[in-house]
Design an enzyme around this catalytic site. Structure first.
Site, mmCIF file in Angstrom:
data_model
loop_
_atom_site.group_PDB
_atom_site.id
_atom_site.type_symbol
_atom_site.label_atom_id
_atom_site.label_comp_id
_atom_site.label_asym_id
_atom_site.label_seq_id
_atom_site.Cartn_x
_atom_site.Cartn_y
_atom_site.Cartn_z
ATOM 1 N N SER A 173 91.251 13.533 96.547
ATOM 2 C CA SER A 173 91.753 14.804 97.067
ATOM 3 C C SER A 173 92.776 15.457 96.138
ATOM 4 O O SER A 173 93.033 16.653 96.220
ATOM 5 C CB SER A 173 92.318 14.624 98.477
ATOM 6 O OG SER A 173 93.290 13.625 98.480
ATOM 7 N N ASN A 189 90.718 4.454 92.326
ATOM 8 C CA ASN A 189 91.864 5.236 91.876
ATOM 9 C C ASN A 189 92.949 5.376 92.946
ATOM 10 O O ASN A 189 94.118 5.514 92.624
ATOM 11 C CB ASN A 189 91.356 6.618 91.439
ATOM 12 C CG ASN A 189 92.434 7.652 91.462
ATOM 13 O OD1 ASN A 189 93.289 7.689 90.586
ATOM 14 N ND2 ASN A 189 92.441 8.483 92.497
ATOM 15 N N SER A 199 99.000 -0.596 86.006
ATOM 16 C CA SER A 199 100.136 0.210 85.546
ATOM 17 C C SER A 199 100.888 -0.502 84.428
ATOM 18 O O SER A 199 100.910 -1.741 84.368
ATOM 19 C CB SER A 199 101.095 0.444 86.719
ATOM 20 O OG SER A 199 102.321 0.977 86.261
ATOM 21 N N TYR A 240 105.861 -2.690 93.605
ATOM 22 C CA TYR A 240 104.793 -1.867 93.025
ATOM 23 C C TYR A 240 104.129 -2.614 91.869
ATOM 24 O O TYR A 240 102.897 -2.716 91.796
ATOM 25 C CB TYR A 240 105.387 -0.540 92.536
ATOM 26 C CG TYR A 240 104.407 0.325 91.776
ATOM 27 C CD1 TYR A 240 103.406 1.022 92.445
ATOM 28 C CD2 TYR A 240 104.484 0.437 90.381
ATOM 29 C CE1 TYR A 240 102.498 1.811 91.738
ATOM 30 C CE2 TYR A 240 103.589 1.218 89.681
ATOM 31 C CZ TYR A 240 102.602 1.911 90.360
ATOM 32 O OH TYR A 240 101.705 2.672 89.668
ATOM 33 N N ILE A 287 102.405 9.510 84.622
ATOM 34 C CA ILE A 287 101.549 10.691 84.516
ATOM 35 C C ILE A 287 102.159 11.775 85.408
ATOM 36 O O ILE A 287 102.734 11.457 86.452
ATOM 37 C CB ILE A 287 100.122 10.377 85.027
ATOM 38 C CG1 ILE A 287 99.569 9.153 84.304
ATOM 39 C CG2 ILE A 287 99.184 11.561 84.850
ATOM 40 C CD1 ILE A 287 98.470 8.457 85.046
ATOM 41 N N THR A 330 91.984 -5.127 80.367
ATOM 42 C CA THR A 330 92.982 -4.181 80.846
ATOM 43 C C THR A 330 93.404 -3.313 79.670
ATOM 44 O O THR A 330 93.862 -3.834 78.642
ATOM 45 C CB THR A 330 94.215 -4.904 81.424
ATOM 46 O OG1 THR A 330 93.795 -5.689 82.534
ATOM 47 C CG2 THR A 330 95.267 -3.903 81.895
#
Lengths: 103, 237
Positions: B16, B82, B134, B147, B180, B230
């Site tokens: 979205s 994602n 990440s 995270y 990003i 990765t």
């Protein structure tokens, strides 16, 4: 539908064995045929293929979208994956409509 | 753009907005049919785009969505996990509910969507799964313990999954970007972001197109020998 389920399980077992180069003992395939353990002809990846194939055939041939390897299957004292008969019985159970409440 | 993915079907989560939306548009532009999965309404209009509303952290919703994607598209060639979330906070001030949510949106969703899609991919002995980790993992960023742990889980899961699915012709790889310019970092203080950027070889924020480029590379049919990898973006090993 029960007979069709049994036929699907046997078909898939035969295919899984063939794909993995098994089935050399020529033993008859029946409800007592062991699916895993030291006396099973299938290895662990063969069992994975069997379960996925049974799910696919149930969807394609009977329109049943069922996930066989669920929490319920794994938590049972007697594994539904021990023999062809046990797996067939478990799939029949999953495929059966929930019975209406009595009384 | 040439149709590098003509005839292929890509399932992309979190389409979205942000990177997910960019990825969807990129694959559409390369000739793929895209099935987007997110909790909200569709934000993409395209004749080859199908939107499915689902919470990718809930097993029953993922199972239903992937089955429907397969039914409508007839095949699944590519999955890009994602969808994800972030929360930056000192561990001593992080509620358990935040830890649970991050593990769910970053790891559990990746596990569920990969599992369900791979069940269909293995039938055709072909598949490309790309997951998103990440640079917070190798940089061990303070304030991002939970995270980073959730993204480390994604990377390790992907490496083992790559081994488990290799026999089915399915590759599993990870793209691990630095910061990003998307909604994900909107609430993070600029000096904090700059601190991360300063530790990368590339001293700039990344663009969604940087991520899409790496994802597309892993998804090409000719990338069949690349699995369990990765790829860090921004200049870090």
């Amino acid at each position: 539908m029960s007979d069709e389920i049994a036929a699907i399980v046997v078909d898939c077992y035969t295919r899984a064995l063939a794909e993995r180069g098994g089935g050399t003992t020529g033993a008859a395939i029946d409800d007592e045929t062991t699916l895993f353990g030291s006396d099973a002809e299938l290895d662990s990846m063969g069992l994975v293929s069997l379960v996925l194939d049974v799910e696919e055939q149930l969807a394609d041939r009977l329109g049943l979208e069922i996930t066989i390897m669920d929490d319920k299957a794994l938590s049972r004292r007697r594994s539904p994956f021990r023999t062809i008969g046990a797996l067939t019985a478990y799939v029949r159970e999953l495929a059966a409509p929930v019975p209406a409440a009595v009384g | 753009m040439f149709d590098a993915f003509a005839g292929q079907v890509a399932v992309i989560t979190g389409t979205s907005r942000g990177i997910g939306r960019h990825l969807a548009e990129r694959f559409l532009g390369a000739g793929a049919m895209v099935v987007g999965v997110s909790r909200g309404d569709a934000t993409i209009e395209h004749e080859c785009y199908v939107h499915l509303q689902a919470d990718v952290t809930v097993e029953a919703q993922v199972t239903a969505a992937i089955r429907r994607a397969h039914r409508e598209a007839g095949r699944i060639d590519i999955v890009v996990n994602n969808a994800g979330g972030a929360a930056m906070n000192h561990t001593l001030l992080t509620p358990a509910s935040t830890a649970e949510r991050l593990m769910a949106v970053n790891f559990q969703s990746t596990f569920l969507v990969s599992r369900e899609a791979a069940r269909f991919m293995q039938r055709r002995k072909y598949g490309r799964i790309v997951n998103v980790s990440s640079v917070a993992v190798p940089l061990q960023l303070e304030g991002e313990a939970v995270y980073a742990a959730s993204k480390a889980a994604v990377a390790t899961f992907s490496q083992v999954l790559a081994r488990e699915l290799a026999t089915f012709g399915i590759t599993v790889n990870v793209v691990a970007p630095g910061p990003i310019a998307t909604d994900l970092i909107r609430g993070v203080p600029p000096e904090k972001i700059q601190g991360v950027v300063d530790r990368l070889a590339l001293k700039r924020l990344l663009e969604p197109s940087d991520v899409a480029n790496a994802v597309e590379f892993f998804c090409r049919p000719e990338s069949s020998a690349i699995t369990g990898q990765t790829l860090y973006l921004g200049g870090i090993a």
